[in-house]
Design an enzyme around this catalytic site. Sequence first.
Site, mmCIF file in Angstrom:
data_model
loop_
_atom_site.group_PDB
_atom_site.id
_atom_site.type_symbol
_atom_site.label_atom_id
_atom_site.label_comp_id
_atom_site.label_asym_id
_atom_site.label_seq_id
_atom_site.Cartn_x
_atom_site.Cartn_y
_atom_site.Cartn_z
ATOM 1 N N SER A 567 0.835 -1.313 0.047
ATOM 2 C CA SER A 567 -0.124 0.092 0.145
ATOM 3 C C SER A 567 0.703 1.280 0.172
ATOM 4 C CB SER A 567 -0.927 0.075 1.172
ATOM 5 O OG SER A 567 -2.074 0.805 1.025
ATOM 6 N N ASP A 654 -9.821 -3.357 -5.667
ATOM 7 C CA ASP A 654 -9.078 -2.472 -4.400
ATOM 8 C C ASP A 654 -9.481 -1.169 -4.605
ATOM 9 O OD1 ASP A 654 -7.921 -1.247 -2.662
ATOM 10 O OD2 ASP A 654 -5.819 -2.298 -3.125
ATOM 11 N N HIS A 686 -8.399 -4.733 -1.282
ATOM 12 C CA HIS A 686 -7.034 -4.223 -0.670
ATOM 13 C C HIS A 686 -6.482 -5.330 -0.060
ATOM 14 C CE1 HIS A 686 -4.361 -0.769 -0.223
ATOM 15 N NE2 HIS A 686 -4.199 -1.107 1.028
#
Length: 719
Positions: A567, A654, A686
């Site tokens: 991320s 995501d 995600h």
Amino acid sequence: MRVTATAQTPSSPAVPPVPPTAEKRPTSRTHHGDTVTDPYEWMREKDAAELTAHLEAENAYTEARTAHLAGLRERIFQEIKSRTLESDLSVPTRRGQWWYYGRTVEGSQYGIQCRAPLASPDDWTPPVLSPDVAVPGEQVLLDGNVEAAGEEFFSLGSFEVSNDGTTLLYGVDVAGDERYTIRVRDLVSGENLRDEIPETFAGATFSPDGRFIVYTTVDDAWRPDTVWLHELGTPVTDDVKLFHEPDERYWVGADFTHSDRFLMIEMGSSITSEEWLLDADDLRGTPRVVWPRRDGVEYSSEHAVVDGQDVLYILHNDKALDFELVRVAASDPAGARETVIAHEPGRRLLGLSTFRDWAVAGYRRDGLERLGMLDYATGAVSELAFDEPLYSVGLSGNPEWAPPMLRLGYGSFVTPGTVYDYVVATGELLLRKRQPVLGGYEVSDYAQERVWATAHDGTQVPVSLVWKRSFGAPAVDGPRPVHLYGYGSYEHSIDPGFSVARLSLLDRGVVFAVAHVRGGGEMGRQWYEDGKMLRKRNTFTDFVDAARHLVDAGYTTPDRLVAEGGSAGGLLMGAVANLAPELFGGILAGVPFVDALTTILDPSLPLTVIEWDEWGDPLHDAEVYAYMKSYTPYENVREGVTYPRILAVTSLNDTRVMYVEPAKWVARLREVGADALLKCELVAGHGGVSGRYNAWKERAFELAWILDVLGLADDAPAQ
């Protein structure tokens, strides 16, 4: 569009697979007098057939390139599986007249939520449960395997039982986009009620009397912006809007205080917060503000009753960088403040959990989490002590308002997750359970320590290390293969934690390391402030300096160093690949935020406006635009350098970091000759795939790739 991918079959000759080549369709954008031409922005068209074909070709190419690791992947999967007690139960948590716990069953992907009745009202000692022994009076509340039947993805976003124990609400996501459908179940009959609320955010809750459900919904940019009140048995169209936040910089949430006295409606950005109170017995009333919002001031409130008076304990950073705790009258929050825990630089107050007779303060000092018991009468804080030099600790499952003991979760890099009950009256720490690790795991076979790397500006950056002792001490007994992890954003700390999957690396001689870089929260609020906005580059250079320290001090060599982050940590990976490609043998980037400038320039994309407080606003600020453009990985792929091997892992659904960012990044890396792979889960979000076996297989894929880069793909674990 031209998409090519050749995967070998068992009968085909050994022809090297050909990477997909995405067609270039130049599009231009101009901001602050700067025009950027992007050949791959067309990939943002998620429903386009060409995009689907391209992602499928990328997956086929990645599978072909890693086909030689199939056996290793299976071995690692089996290692994870063999170390895990597949049929197990959690430590029961008392709430009302029941013990609540979860089951896992061998062969099942998802957990099963259960409860059993208390033996007596005075029973505070959780029963010791065994998967092989029937639990008297057990009731299955929700079987995730039943709920997930026929679905490729399944995730719970809410799970709560009403105070009287008769009704369950749960929120289900079957796409991975974190939009949940709330369902309600009568726990007496076992049947679902007609109440069903689609398109909600996570975190719905019952009112204390069980008559209502409070939930939130999101706007088009996936920002939770509205709090709703649903009365059971009534149409969703009749739901009452309790609060709406029009400012796109703020998210909204709601929950009841631990005392059940108030509904607390919370809104906040990365730097500012505001709370509103609503009496729990008058949910259709008018909420009242605790403190009106002021830019740059964050606070959070907890209710308690002290000397017969309703009070709020408010944790805030108004002229207190690392926060202080004050007490105010609940009837007049803006009135006189009594300081309870004064601001102390370097001791970052994190939160307060109130109970009837005392509270628990959470804080961070010297890079570690701490817990302290707060005496309401004196304001004194008594810190809980633990033996290990590196550890994590926090409250874990304490729904009762007046318990005689506290449930704690504890662990370290070498100590598996542990559940304690802390007896408040005596200070006794009762071990309830330690995560079983099968196959003869011994804590003493492994070691952990923290070393310090010197950053470019002289800042000392902590680096945590864990390794298996039988391979010798890192640096002392020669360079070792190292797996270096980093994150460094949102004041999120990477605290010491145990991983069963990580043992497959440690047992092959790999040292696992965490670089606690600026932008995280490990060393206090200033540590975070020095790694965001126009100081974001410190995050990247800290990681590079940590890696360079490990090389220069003899812990490893560049060809035996693999970096990983996900991320915002994936942004870190892309940045360090550009800054110091020579330092790494490989880089694993999970759901990586590598096209940050393009995303943050578009306020219509999910979460963009909220993110401006973290990264800056490049749309309206030319300085921020230039600064972000100077580090965004996609914008700064370099020609004429040799990149390390790169694996980018992403998910099509995501909503936090869209698949398009790593897809574009990999295409651009290939233009300069980089060996880059893309793996895109076509049904996931995600957090990746759902289901524990699927998650183990996914991690086995990544760990096999890491071992291949480190030259250990053929090595079996040490005995």
